[in-house]
Design an enzyme around this catalytic site. Structure first.
Site, mmCIF file in Angstrom:
data_model
loop_
_atom_site.group_PDB
_atom_site.id
_atom_site.type_symbol
_atom_site.label_atom_id
_atom_site.label_comp_id
_atom_site.label_asym_id
_atom_site.label_seq_id
_atom_site.Cartn_x
_atom_site.Cartn_y
_atom_site.Cartn_z
ATOM 1 N N GLY A 238 46.282 50.112 -59.373
ATOM 2 C CA GLY A 238 44.837 50.474 -58.253
ATOM 3 C C GLY A 238 43.643 49.304 -57.894
ATOM 4 O O GLY A 238 42.476 49.729 -58.418
ATOM 5 N N GLU A 288 51.565 47.867 -61.341
ATOM 6 C CA GLU A 288 51.761 47.660 -60.774
ATOM 7 C C GLU A 288 51.169 47.962 -59.291
ATOM 8 O O GLU A 288 50.694 48.879 -58.974
ATOM 9 C CB GLU A 288 52.794 50.035 -60.446
ATOM 10 C CG GLU A 288 53.784 50.229 -61.917
ATOM 11 C CD GLU A 288 53.183 51.616 -61.876
ATOM 12 O OE1 GLU A 288 52.486 52.816 -61.540
ATOM 13 O OE2 GLU A 288 54.328 52.186 -63.303
ATOM 14 N N PRO A 289 50.379 46.981 -59.001
ATOM 15 C CA PRO A 289 49.292 46.163 -58.212
ATOM 16 C C PRO A 289 50.026 46.786 -56.788
ATOM 17 O O PRO A 289 51.274 45.670 -56.347
ATOM 18 C CB PRO A 289 49.070 45.435 -58.262
ATOM 19 C CG PRO A 289 50.044 44.050 -59.128
ATOM 20 C CD PRO A 289 51.051 45.740 -60.302
ATOM 21 N N GLY A 290 49.594 47.433 -55.952
ATOM 22 C CA GLY A 290 49.654 47.523 -54.597
ATOM 23 C C GLY A 290 48.811 46.351 -53.731
ATOM 24 O O GLY A 290 49.628 45.452 -53.177
ATOM 25 N N ARG A 291 47.881 47.811 -53.240
ATOM 26 C CA ARG A 291 46.895 47.422 -52.653
ATOM 27 C C ARG A 291 45.825 45.708 -52.832
ATOM 28 O O ARG A 291 45.943 44.912 -51.940
ATOM 29 C CB ARG A 291 45.470 47.982 -52.673
ATOM 30 C CG ARG A 291 44.644 47.388 -52.001
ATOM 31 C CD ARG A 291 43.328 48.296 -51.463
ATOM 32 N NE ARG A 291 43.609 49.785 -52.442
ATOM 33 C CZ ARG A 291 44.002 50.837 -51.377
ATOM 34 N NH1 ARG A 291 43.256 51.216 -50.507
ATOM 35 N NH2 ARG A 291 44.172 52.612 -51.787
ATOM 36 N N ARG A 327 44.471 54.824 -42.085
ATOM 37 C CA ARG A 327 43.450 54.387 -42.844
ATOM 38 C C ARG A 327 41.958 55.071 -42.764
ATOM 39 O O ARG A 327 41.249 56.068 -43.020
ATOM 40 C CB ARG A 327 43.293 53.295 -43.564
ATOM 41 C CG ARG A 327 44.511 52.865 -44.594
ATOM 42 C CD ARG A 327 44.384 51.625 -45.335
ATOM 43 N NE ARG A 327 43.977 51.847 -46.642
ATOM 44 C CZ ARG A 327 42.773 51.651 -46.692
ATOM 45 N NH1 ARG A 327 41.483 51.239 -45.960
ATOM 46 N NH2 ARG A 327 42.014 52.595 -47.694
ATOM 47 N N TYR A 331 40.546 58.526 -44.472
ATOM 48 C CA TYR A 331 40.396 58.459 -45.592
ATOM 49 C C TYR A 331 38.971 57.819 -45.128
ATOM 50 O O TYR A 331 38.160 57.362 -46.166
ATOM 51 C CB TYR A 331 40.324 57.603 -46.830
ATOM 52 C CG TYR A 331 42.277 57.439 -47.049
ATOM 53 C CD1 TYR A 331 43.064 58.112 -47.335
ATOM 54 C CD2 TYR A 331 42.862 55.982 -46.566
ATOM 55 C CE1 TYR A 331 43.868 57.962 -47.857
ATOM 56 C CE2 TYR A 331 43.967 56.644 -46.277
ATOM 57 C CZ TYR A 331 45.251 57.238 -47.818
ATOM 58 O OH TYR A 331 46.307 57.211 -47.540
ATOM 59 N N CYS A 358 44.178 60.244 -27.623
ATOM 60 C CA CYS A 358 43.739 61.333 -27.767
ATOM 61 C C CYS A 358 43.518 62.892 -28.725
ATOM 62 O O CYS A 358 43.699 63.700 -28.814
ATOM 63 C CB CYS A 358 45.427 62.682 -26.716
ATOM 64 S SG CYS A 358 45.628 61.676 -25.756
ATOM 65 N N GLU A 359 42.832 62.006 -29.897
ATOM 66 C CA GLU A 359 42.096 62.366 -30.380
ATOM 67 C C GLU A 359 40.684 61.975 -31.346
ATOM 68 O O GLU A 359 40.713 60.428 -31.141
ATOM 69 C CB GLU A 359 43.058 62.498 -31.999
ATOM 70 C CG GLU A 359 43.726 62.999 -31.809
ATOM 71 C CD GLU A 359 44.473 63.710 -33.699
ATOM 72 O OE1 GLU A 359 43.538 63.860 -34.016
ATOM 73 O OE2 GLU A 359 45.597 63.875 -33.615
#
Ligand code: LLP
Length: 434
Positions: A238, A288-291, A327, A331, A358-359
Site C-alpha cells: 500500500g 507486500e509492496p507492489g506499487r 488507470r 481510477y 473508440c471511447e
C-alpha cells in the site's frame, strides 16, 4: 527517487536515450529501470532495519518475468494471487517457498498447485476458504500453512476502488470475528496456523492509516502468538508513490524542498513509524509492496499521431490507449506526460491527451499543459511501472504492448509486442457457422 531524467534535451532511463528505444522497438512500449527497482527495494529493506523482515513483492503490480527475476535476485519473495502467478514465479527461475498466496477466491486447483510447490503460507480471506484448504491439503496428505486476513476497519484515505481495509470491503475477516476463525482453524487437522495478515489499501500517501491499523491489530497478534505460537505478521502493501511531480521526484532535491508536513510517504518514514510498533511483537514481519517497488521505475512510451485542434479544445492523439494503460480511465489517475525531446523554445500547448480507442474514456489527461508536439514525436507517460502492463488488454484488437528493461547503458526487449496471430491463436469459427 528514480533514474528518469533529461540529459541535454533527451529523456533518458539510466544512461539509455528513450528515443532510441522507441525507434528500435516501436510504441506503445513500457520501459523499466532496473536500478530504480533495486533502489526502491534496498531503501525499503533498510527502512525495516531492526526487524526480521521479508519483502514479498506483490507481483500483481508488474508480473513481467524479467521484473520477477530481478526482485528474486535482490532477495524478495512474492505475494501471489493466482495459479498463473505461481507459474510465473517458477518460469522466472524463482521459488515460491518463501512466498504467500492471497486472494478471496482461490480455486481447489490453485490451492493444490501452491501446496505442491511448498508455498510459505496461504492468506485466508474467509471461514469457507479454511474448510476448502483443509479439504485439499487432506487430499494431498499435507498441512496447509495459514494466516487469516483480518480487516481492521481503518480508512486508508485512498481511491474507493483500491481501499480494502474497511468493514464494507469484501476482504478479510472482521477483527471481532477473527478470534473465532483462528479457534476454528486450529481445530482443522490439515491446517496449521502460522500468522496474521492485513492490508488496508493501495496508494496510501501518509503513514497515519498504517500506524492506526497496526496499533489496532497488534494486541490481537500478540494474543495469537501466546495462544497458537504464530510465527509472522504480514502488514500488507500500500505504500504510495508520487504521480503529480513524477519526473522532478527522481531527484533528492525535490524531496528536500517539500515541506515536512507535505512530504509524500518515504520508506524511511514508513519504517520509522512502524518498526517501533512491530519490533516488540517479536515476530517475523512480512511486507507486500507492489506499487512502491515498481511504480516509478516504469514509463509508457507513446508516439503522437496527430494534433487535432478543436473548437476551443485541442486533442493530442497518441498511439497508446486505455488498453495499454487503463488507470486513468479506471481510477481517474494522474500520469505526468513528458516529451522525450525537451525544447524550451517551443510554444506551450493545452490539450486533452487521448488514445485512438473508440471511447471518450480513452483519455490520459484532460486540459494538460504540455510543450507543443506534432506527429511522430515521442512522449513518456510517467509512473506507469505498476498496474500498467499488468492490466493491459487487447480491447479494439490492439496487441499487448512491448516491454523493455534498462540497466545502466544496456537495454533489452523483455516482452515482444504481440502479433495478430498470437492474439487470435485460440479462436475459431464454429462448424455451425461455416
Ligand atoms: N497485498 C494485498 C493483499 C493487495 O491486495 C495488494 C494490492 C497489495 C498487497 C499491493 O498493494 P500496493 O503495494 O501495490 O499498493 N490496480 C490498482 C491497484 C490495486 C491494488 C490491489 N491490491 C491501481 O492501479 O491503482
Amino acid at each position: 527517487m528514480h533514474h528518469f531524467r533529461h540529459i541535454g534535451q533527451n529523456l533518458h532511463c539510466e544512461s539509455v536515450d528513450l528515443a532510441e528505444v522507441a525507434r528500435l522497438h516501436g510504441t506503445p512500449t513500457y520501459v523499466y529501470s532496473a536500478a530504480t527497482m533495486a533502489g526502491n527495494y534496498t531503501r525499503l529493506a533498510r527502512g525495516l532495519g531492526g526487524l526480521d523482515a521479508q519483502v514479498c513483492y506483490a507481483m500483481k503490480a508488474n508480473s513481467s518475468l524479467a521484473v520477477l527475476r530481478h526482485f528474486a535476485n535482490l532477495g524478495a519473495a512474492f505475494d501471489l494471487v493466482s495459479g498463473g502467478e505461481i507459474r510465473r514465479v517458477l518460469a522466472a527461475g524463482a521459488d515460491v517457498r518463501r512466498s504467500v498466496f492471497a486472494g478471496v477466491g482461490k480455486t481447489e486447483a490453485e490451492i493444490a498447485l501452491a501446496l505442491e510447490h511448498g508455498v510459505f503460507s496461504f492468506h485466508v480471506e474467509s471461514e469457507p476458504e479454511l474448510a476448502r484448504l483443509n479439504h485439499v491439503a487432506g487430499r494431498l496428505g499435507v498441512k496447509a500453512p495459514v494466516a487469516i486476513r483480518v480487516n481492521p476497519d481503518v480508512d486508508a484515505h485512498t481511491h474507493a476502488k483500491i481501499t480494502t481495509g474497511k468493514s464494507d470491503n469484501k476482504f478479510g475477516v472482521p477483527l471481532a470475528r477473527a478470534a473465532a476463525a483462528y479457534a476454528a482453524a486450529a481445530k482443522l487437522p490439515h491446517v496449521s496456523v502460522k500468522g496474521v495478515q492485513m492490508h488496508i489499501g493501495s496508494q496510501l500517501t501518509s503513514v497515519a492509516p498504517f500506524v492506526e491499523a497496526v496499533e489496532k491489530v497488534a494486541p490481537f497478534v500478540a494474543r495469537l502468538k501466546a495462544e497458537f505460537g504464530i510465527a509472522y505478521f504480514s502488514v500488507g502493501g500500500g505504500i504510495g508513490i508520487v504521480y503529480q511531480d513524477a519526473l522532478a521526484s527522481g531527484a533528492q532535491e525535490w524531496w528536500d524542498a517539500q515541506p515536512s508536513d507535505k512530504r509524500p510517504i518515504t520508506p524511511e518514514a514508513y519504517g520509522a513509524a512502524l518498526v517501533p510498533l512491530l519490533k516488540p511483537l517479536g515476530l517475523k514481519i512480512l511486507l507486500e509492496p507492489g506499487r512502491f517497488l515498481v511504480g516509478n521505475a516504469g514509463v509508457l512510451l507513446t508516439r503522437v499521431e496527430h494534433l487535432k485542434r478543436g473548437e476551443g479544445k485541442n486533442f493530442l492523439i497518441v498511439d497508446a490507449a486505455m488498453n495499454d494503460l487503463v488507470r486513468p480511465a479506471m481510477y481517474d489517475s494522474y500520469h505526468e506526460i513528458v516529451p522525450l525531446h525537451r525544447d524550451t523554445t517551443r510554444a506551450a500547448l493545452t490539450a486533452d491527451v487521448v488514445g485512438p480507442v473508440c471511447e471518450s474514456g480513452d483519455c490520459f489527461a484532460h486540459g494538460r499543459q504540455l510543450q507543443e508536439a506534432g506527429e511522430g514525436e515521442y512522449l513518456a507517460l510517467m509512473s506507469a511501472g505498476a498496474y500498467g502492463a499488468a492490466m493491459a488488454s487487447r480491447y479494439n484488437t490492439r496487441p499487448l504492448p512491448a516491454e523493455v528493461m534498462v540497466s545502466g547503458g544496456a537495454f533489452e526487449l523483455v516482452n515482444a509486442r504481440e502479433t495478430f496471430e498470437q492474439m487470435t491463436a485460440n479462436e475459431k469459427v464454429p462448424a455451425f457457422l461455416k
